[in-house]
Design an enzyme around this catalytic site. Structure first.
Site, PDB file in Angstrom:
ATOM      1  N   LYS A  57      -1.423   2.448   2.730  1.00 56.57           N
ATOM      2  CA  LYS A  57      -2.696   2.040   3.418  1.00 56.57           C
ATOM      3  C   LYS A  57      -1.990   1.641   4.842  1.00 56.57           C
ATOM      4  O   LYS A  57      -3.045   0.798   5.718  1.00 56.57           O
ATOM      5  CB  LYS A  57      -3.537   1.045   2.986  1.00 56.57           C
ATOM      6  CG  LYS A  57      -4.044   1.350   1.472  1.00 56.57           C
ATOM      7  CD  LYS A  57      -4.500   2.788   1.240  1.00 56.57           C
ATOM      8  CE  LYS A  57      -5.565   3.086   1.911  1.00 56.57           C
ATOM      9  NZ  LYS A  57      -5.778   4.713   1.692  1.00 56.57           N
ATOM     10  N   TRP A  85      -1.241  17.084   1.888  1.00 59.65           N
ATOM     11  CA  TRP A  85      -0.177  16.661   1.055  1.00 59.65           C
ATOM     12  C   TRP A  85       1.013  17.923   0.657  1.00 59.65           C
ATOM     13  O   TRP A  85       1.948  17.771   0.014  1.00 59.65           O
ATOM     14  CB  TRP A  85      -0.707  16.249  -0.449  1.00 59.65           C
ATOM     15  CG  TRP A  85      -1.533  17.079  -1.318  1.00 59.65           C
ATOM     16  CD1 TRP A  85      -1.250  18.098  -1.929  1.00 59.65           C
ATOM     17  CD2 TRP A  85      -2.900  17.057  -1.202  1.00 59.65           C
ATOM     18  NE1 TRP A  85      -2.286  18.515  -2.497  1.00 59.65           N
ATOM     19  CE2 TRP A  85      -3.449  18.069  -2.030  1.00 59.65           C
ATOM     20  CE3 TRP A  85      -3.949  16.153  -0.409  1.00 59.65           C
ATOM     21  CZ2 TRP A  85      -4.741  18.355  -2.187  1.00 59.65           C
ATOM     22  CZ3 TRP A  85      -5.375  16.337  -0.722  1.00 59.65           C
ATOM     23  CH2 TRP A  85      -5.818  17.416  -1.475  1.00 59.65           C
ATOM     24  N   HIS A 112       6.491   6.118  -0.086  1.00 55.44           N
ATOM     25  CA  HIS A 112       6.009   4.688  -0.310  1.00 55.44           C
ATOM     26  C   HIS A 112       7.054   3.809  -0.696  1.00 55.44           C
ATOM     27  O   HIS A 112       6.954   2.548  -1.104  1.00 55.44           O
ATOM     28  CB  HIS A 112       4.941   4.450  -0.789  1.00 55.44           C
ATOM     29  CG  HIS A 112       3.580   4.958  -0.142  1.00 55.44           C
ATOM     30  ND1 HIS A 112       3.300   4.710   1.292  1.00 55.44           N
ATOM     31  CD2 HIS A 112       2.387   5.524  -0.909  1.00 55.44           C
ATOM     32  CE1 HIS A 112       2.134   5.301   1.252  1.00 55.44           C
ATOM     33  NE2 HIS A 112       1.457   5.751   0.066  1.00 55.44           N
ATOM     34  N   SER A 142      -7.939  -2.477   3.196  1.00 51.56           N
ATOM     35  CA  SER A 142      -7.989  -0.927   3.048  1.00 51.56           C
ATOM     36  C   SER A 142      -7.509  -0.565   1.270  1.00 51.56           C
ATOM     37  O   SER A 142      -8.363   0.048   0.819  1.00 51.56           O
ATOM     38  CB  SER A 142      -7.028  -0.424   3.900  1.00 51.56           C
ATOM     39  OG  SER A 142      -7.018   1.170   3.917  1.00 51.56           O
TER      40      SER A 142
HETATM   41  P1  A3P Z   1      -9.074   2.026   6.492  1.00 51.18           P
HETATM   42  O1  A3P Z   1      -9.092   1.764   5.090  1.00 51.18           O
HETATM   43  O2  A3P Z   1      -8.943   0.699   7.134  1.00 51.18           O
HETATM   44  O3  A3P Z   1     -10.079   2.810   7.075  1.00 51.18           O
HETATM   45  P2  A3P Z   1      -3.039   5.548   4.306  1.00 51.18           P
HETATM   46  O4  A3P Z   1      -2.879   6.912   5.050  1.00 51.18           O
HETATM   47  O5  A3P Z   1      -1.679   5.004   4.584  1.00 51.18           O
HETATM   48  O6  A3P Z   1      -3.169   5.657   2.962  1.00 51.18           O
HETATM   49  O7  A3P Z   1      -3.763   4.843   5.359  1.00 51.18           O
HETATM   50  C1  A3P Z   1      -5.149   4.781   5.188  1.00 51.18           C
HETATM   51  C2  A3P Z   1      -5.764   3.999   6.200  1.00 51.18           C
HETATM   52  O8  A3P Z   1      -5.600   4.657   7.669  1.00 51.18           O
HETATM   53  C3  A3P Z   1      -7.375   4.059   6.301  1.00 51.18           C
HETATM   54  O9  A3P Z   1      -7.677   2.825   6.558  1.00 51.18           O
HETATM   55  C4  A3P Z   1      -7.776   5.285   7.118  1.00 51.18           C
HETATM   56  O10 A3P Z   1      -9.056   5.098   7.396  1.00 51.18           O
HETATM   57  C5  A3P Z   1      -6.667   4.880   8.110  1.00 51.18           C
HETATM   58  N1  A3P Z   1      -6.636   6.330   8.996  1.00 51.18           N
HETATM   59  C6  A3P Z   1      -6.430   7.472   8.650  1.00 51.18           C
HETATM   60  N2  A3P Z   1      -6.235   8.260   9.508  1.00 51.18           N
HETATM   61  C7  A3P Z   1      -6.683   7.733  10.589  1.00 51.18           C
HETATM   62  C8  A3P Z   1      -6.768   7.959  12.021  1.00 51.18           C
HETATM   63  N3  A3P Z   1      -6.565   9.117  12.475  1.00 51.18           N
HETATM   64  N4  A3P Z   1      -7.175   7.027  12.993  1.00 51.18           N
HETATM   65  C9  A3P Z   1      -7.155   5.735  12.614  1.00 51.18           C
HETATM   66  N5  A3P Z   1      -7.121   5.162  11.302  1.00 51.18           N
HETATM   67  C10 A3P Z   1      -6.823   6.495  10.236  1.00 51.18           C
END
Ligand code: A3P
Length: 299
Positions: A57, A85, A112, A142
């Site tokens: 996240k 993916w 990760h 998140s």
């Molecule tokens: P939130 O749950 O705070 O909205 P990961 O990809 O490591 O799983 O992280 C997911 C987090 O990154 C989520 O946060 C998601 O909304 C945010 N995220 C994904 N794409 C994004 C973007 N283009 N700009 C800003 N945040 C983004």
């Protein structure tokens, strides 16, 4: 060779259970100790690999989008036609590992894994590593919401109990503190680049330029602008190759929420009480501000 020896391939689609591998929790769905050992000991890192490494996240998929677009000089054709993916497989899960092994180089891979479980062959390679960090309180919030949607993870319970689990590392992939201190041990290495989710938000153009420079793939101003635009939260939300809407119900309950939840900095302020925030700060100060000397990473 890997072919025919993926033990997890036959694992039942068992939701909501974890196993412990070398002291770190992993979901049973798509993961197994055998695969993790293969990745650590036998996976061959190539000099032309680019690894997108994060704790959960922290902006992993945002970085996947940025790196995919940089590869294409800002042209959105690839990100709109190929699932994220598949563009950047998750090498420690078995479907991701299979995809990684079939990926025509140069590979773009995600992980990760904490540093001690990462492929040992990294040590002898010139592969490039991009590590993205995010404010851990936002990571917590998140992950709390995400855990309610995905079948890979257990239901997080109350925020209070999840906070305890997060601070003690009793969550999949282990402790945020261990992850960050482990990987940041590579700071200063010429093939290691780190950036924060917050920098990406505050200065997307400058961030993309710095990433391009690290990759040795300089883009024009127009191309950088196209990367920023096509990797924005709104663009990703509207792109079914990037918004996880195509993810099978085996992995995620799409009725309960979306992967691209809020995409902002500081959402923790809307969720953590003063007491919970202080509880976090106490552990953070112990682990990050006044850390115990960390053992040298094995790499
Ligand atoms: P939130 O749950 O705070 O909205 P990961 O990809 O490591 O799983 O992280 C997911 C987090 O990154 C989520 O946060 C998601 O909304 C945010 N995220 C994904 N794409 C994004 C973007 N283009 N700009 C800003 N945040 C983004």
């Amino acid at each position: 060779s890997w072919e025919g020896r993926s033990p997890a391939r036959n694992y039942p689609a068992m939701a909501c259970e974890y196993f412990t591998h070398k002291g770190v929790l992993f979901p049973c769905l798509d993961y197994s100790p055998e695969n993790l050992s293969y990745v650590e000991n036998e996976f061959q890192v190539r000099d032309d690999d680019v690894f997108n490494i994060t704790y959960l996240k922290s902006g992993t998929n945002w970085m996947v989008e940025i790196l995919s677009l940089i590869r294409c000089g800002g042209d959105p054709g690839w990100v709109r036609s190929v699932l994220n993916w598949d563009r950047a497989p998750w090498m420690e899960s078995w479907p991701g590992l299979e995809a990684a092994l079939k990926y025509p180089p140069p590979r773009l891979l995600c992980s990760h894994l904490p540093i001690q479980l990462f492929p040992k062959s990294l040590q002898r390679s010139k592969a490039k590593i991009i590590y993205t960090l995010r404010c851990p309180k936002d990571v917590l919030v998140s992950l709390y919401h995400f855990s309610k949607l995905v079948h890979l993870f257990k239901d997080p319970g109350s925020l209070d109990s999840f906070l305890e689990d997060f601070l003690s590392g009793n969550v999949p992939y282990g402790s945020w503190f261990d992850h960050v201190t482990g990987w940041m041990g590579l700071k200063g290495n010429e093939n290691f680049f780190f950036i924060t989710y917050e920098e990406l938000q505050q200065d997307p153009w400058g961030s993309v330029r710095r990433i391009c420079h690290f990759l040795g793939n300089e883009l024009s101003e127009e191309q950088v602008a196209a990367v920023v635009e096509n990797a924005s939260f709104q663009s990703m939300k509207g792109n079914k190759m990037s918004n996880f809407s195509q993810l099978s119900d085996k992995y995620m309950d799409h009725q309960k929420g979306e992967f691209l939840r809020k995409g902002i900095c500081g959402d923790w302020r809307n969720h953590l009480s003063e007491t919970q925030s202080q509880q976090f700060d106490t552990v953070y100060q112990k682990r990050i501000d006044q850390p115990k000397p960390v053992p040298e990473p094995e790499l």
